[in-house]
Design a protein around this motif. Structure first.
Motif, short mmCIF file in Angstrom:
data_model
loop_
_atom_site.label_atom_id
_atom_site.label_comp_id
_atom_site.label_asym_id
_atom_site.label_seq_id
_atom_site.Cartn_x
_atom_site.Cartn_y
_atom_site.Cartn_z
N THR A 94 0.84 -1.19 0.00
CA THR A 94 0.00 0.00 0.00
C THR A 94 0.88 1.25 0.00
O THR A 94 2.09 1.19 0.27
CB THR A 94 -0.92 0.03 1.24
N ASP A 95 0.24 2.40 -0.26
CA ASP A 95 0.94 3.69 -0.22
C ASP A 95 0.92 4.28 1.18
O ASP A 95 1.24 5.46 1.36
CB ASP A 95 0.29 4.68 -1.20
N LEU A 96 0.52 3.51 2.17
CA LEU A 96 0.45 3.98 3.55
C LEU A 96 1.43 3.21 4.42
O LEU A 96 1.55 1.97 4.32
CB LEU A 96 -0.97 3.77 4.10
N GLY A 97 2.15 3.90 5.29
CA GLY A 97 2.95 3.22 6.29
C GLY A 97 2.06 2.59 7.34
O GLY A 97 0.96 3.08 7.62
N SER A 98 2.51 1.48 7.92
CA SER A 98 1.68 0.74 8.88
C SER A 98 2.53 0.24 10.04
O SER A 98 3.73 0.01 9.92
CB SER A 98 1.01 -0.47 8.19
N GLU A 99 1.85 0.10 11.19
CA GLU A 99 2.42 -0.55 12.35
C GLU A 99 1.80 -1.94 12.45
O GLU A 99 0.57 -2.07 12.54
CB GLU A 99 2.15 0.24 13.62
N LEU A 100 2.64 -2.98 12.44
CA LEU A 100 2.14 -4.35 12.48
C LEU A 100 2.47 -4.99 13.82
O LEU A 100 3.57 -4.82 14.35
CB LEU A 100 2.77 -5.20 11.37
N THR A 101 1.50 -5.71 14.35
CA THR A 101 1.71 -6.54 15.54
C THR A 101 1.26 -7.96 15.17
O THR A 101 0.13 -8.15 14.72
CB THR A 101 0.90 -6.04 16.73
N ILE A 102 2.16 -8.92 15.34
CA ILE A 102 1.85 -10.32 15.01
C ILE A 102 1.98 -11.14 16.28
O ILE A 102 3.04 -11.15 16.92
CB ILE A 102 2.78 -10.86 13.91
N ASP A 103 0.91 -11.82 16.66
CA ASP A 103 0.88 -12.65 17.87
C ASP A 103 0.66 -14.12 17.49
O ASP A 103 -0.05 -14.42 16.52
CB ASP A 103 -0.26 -12.22 18.81
N PHE A 104 1.26 -14.98 18.31
CA PHE A 104 1.05 -16.43 18.18
C PHE A 104 0.56 -16.95 19.52
O PHE A 104 1.34 -17.33 20.39
CB PHE A 104 2.36 -17.12 17.78
N PRO A 105 -0.76 -16.95 19.74
CA PRO A 105 -1.32 -17.29 21.06
C PRO A 105 -0.99 -18.70 21.53
O PRO A 105 -1.03 -18.96 22.74
CB PRO A 105 -2.84 -17.12 20.85
#
Length: 459
Positions: A94-105
């Motif tokens: 995308t043309d937008l910056g993003s903050e990603l959080t990835i969890d493995f419960p």
């Protein structure tokens, strides 16, 4: 009456302020009662999917849970990871910056789930790697691992951005290695290969051509794994003999080891002729895919192979070697032999607790290398009668014979060696097709000593 008109917007372009003008008319007439009489004009979107556009995009948050199937048919209740590594490849399309959080419960260590954060610029990518050592794994329904992804974006503010329905943020998960120190659940069948495990048989020298008529084979499987197993092995002798065995192996308990014994006494195909070594090859299929169990890395599974026989056999003529030994007399005796002995008598007492007659020879030499090929002194052959037999052919008690051998002064000099060496050969004539029975207590024992004829000293 009512009427519905469908308007198709495919491939049309419009803004987020969409105006619709609806008009209607009537030719007129008389309505005597206006109660509950009306004309209603309405407009609704049945569905609207935008494929591309230009917009000022507000801040947004998107969450998604994805299930990853574990590459196994086992149903895992829980597992402890001794060694492992998980990698993430993150792509921002995308043309937008993003903050990603990835969890493995389903991956937990010290009470915290496995989690990672990443600042992912527009049209960019990033890689994350996690060490899984020491994590506990509790898959959903025993088979799946959740990946919980949250994407936060501040939007474009007052900036107009092009967007497309194919725009996305991608998360690719790969597990390059996962080694468990403990696993509990319904474990899929696992094949354990047995590659050329060799057992040397202890066979008395000279009995290599014996025909064992009452031997037995015992294979013990010690299973310290809390799962049942199926054994399929082939036991081969070094002379092309072969025996196949299959068995079900009992599961070991959580705190103990089960022992499954396989007994086989039909060994004609394996022990005729008697091999020097037995080699075991095959497979153990551990687990049946239905039984719940706990497997730990310190669990073990091993086998013990034992071939035993009372040596109830038909024996061809053969020769058995008496092990080499060495001895040395003190200087006084050496001087006596060299200077004062005219002759000597060797007295031999031979006790036999064997079920067949024999002849024995004793070799004595100063030179170890030539002990059997060119000894200084050969005593015998001496006839050795068999022991007294029971009705079943086993030995009831031993028989003894005493032989005296005259030795000259020159023959006696062999005993002055420092040291001198002794060995022997026992010749068995065979059993002429009849079966005899040996046991572990059967033996042949030779005891000897010298009687000297000593001449007087000059002084």
């Amino acid at each position: 009456d009512s009427s519905i008109q469908n308007l198709i917007f495919d491939r049309l372009t419009f803004s987020n302020h969409l105006g619709i003008m609806l008009t209607g008319s009537t030719p007129g007439g008389v309505i005597e009662n206006l109660e509950d009489k009306y004309i209603h004009l309405g407009f609704t979107f049945d569905s609207l999917e935008v494929i591309q556009g230009t917009a000022k995009i507000p801040a947004f948050e998107v969450s998604q849970d994805k299930n990853i199937s574990l590459p196994t048919s086992s149903i895992i209740d829980s597992a402890l990871i001794r060694r492992g590594r998980l990698s993430l490849n993150l792509q921002n399309y995308t043309d937008l910056g993003s903050e990603l959080t990835i969890d493995f419960p389903e991956l937990v260590k010290d009470g915290k789930i496995l989690s990672g954060d990443c600042n992912l610029p527009a049209l960019n990518h990033s890689d994350l790697s996690f060490v899984l050592d020491g994590y506990a794994l509790r898959p959903q329904e025993g088979k799946t691992l959740r990946v919980r992804t949250k994407v936060n974006s501040a939007g474009s503010g007052e900036e107009w951005l092009e967007f497309n329905a194919s725009d996305s943020v991608g998360v690719n998960v790969s597990i390059s290695e996962m080694v468990f120190s403990q696993i509990a659940g319904v474990i899929e069948s696992t094949k354990i290969g047995i590659n050329n495990a060799t057992q040397v048989l202890t066979i008395p020298e000279g009995f290599e051509n014996a025909h064992l008529s009452n031997a037995s084979l015992n294979l013990e499987i010690h299973n310290g794994i809390d799962l049942p197993a199926n054994l399929s092995v082939v036991i081969r002798g070094d002379k092309q003999q072969e025996l196949s065995l299959t068995a079900q192996i009992e599961a070991g308990g959580p705190f103990g080891t089960s022992v499954t014994s396989l007994f086989e006494d039909q060994l004609e195909s394996l022990l005729d002729p008697v091999p020097k070594t037995l080699t075991v090859t095959g497979d153990i299929l551990c687990g049946d895919g239905q039984t719940h169990g706990i497997v730990r890395e310190e669990d073990h599974l091993f086998g013990k192979l034992r071939v035993s026989s009372p040596l109830e056999m038909m024996l061809d003529s053969c020769q058995v070697k008496v092990d080499e030994d060495s001895e040395e007399v003190n200087d006084d005796v050496k001087d006596l032999i060299e200077n004062q002995v005219n002759s000597s008598i060797m007295v031999l007492k031979i006790e036999s607790h064997l079920p067949l007659d024999a002849k024995t020879r004793i070799f004595i030499s100063k030179d170890r290398e030539n002990l059997l090929s060119n000894p200084d002194l050969i005593v015998g052959p001496i006839y050795v009668p068999k022991g007294e037999l029971n009705p079943d052919g086993s030995v009831k008690k031993s028989n003894s014979t005493v032989e005296t051998i005259n030795l000259s002064h020159s023959e006696l000099q062999v005993f002055t060696g420092t040291p001198f060496y002794m060995a022997g050969l026992i010749d068995f004539p065979g059993t002429a097709g009849k079966t005899i029975k040996f046991s572990a207590v059967d033996f042949i024992q030779i005891t000897s000593y010298l009687e000297f004829n000593v001449k007087n000293k000059k002084e």
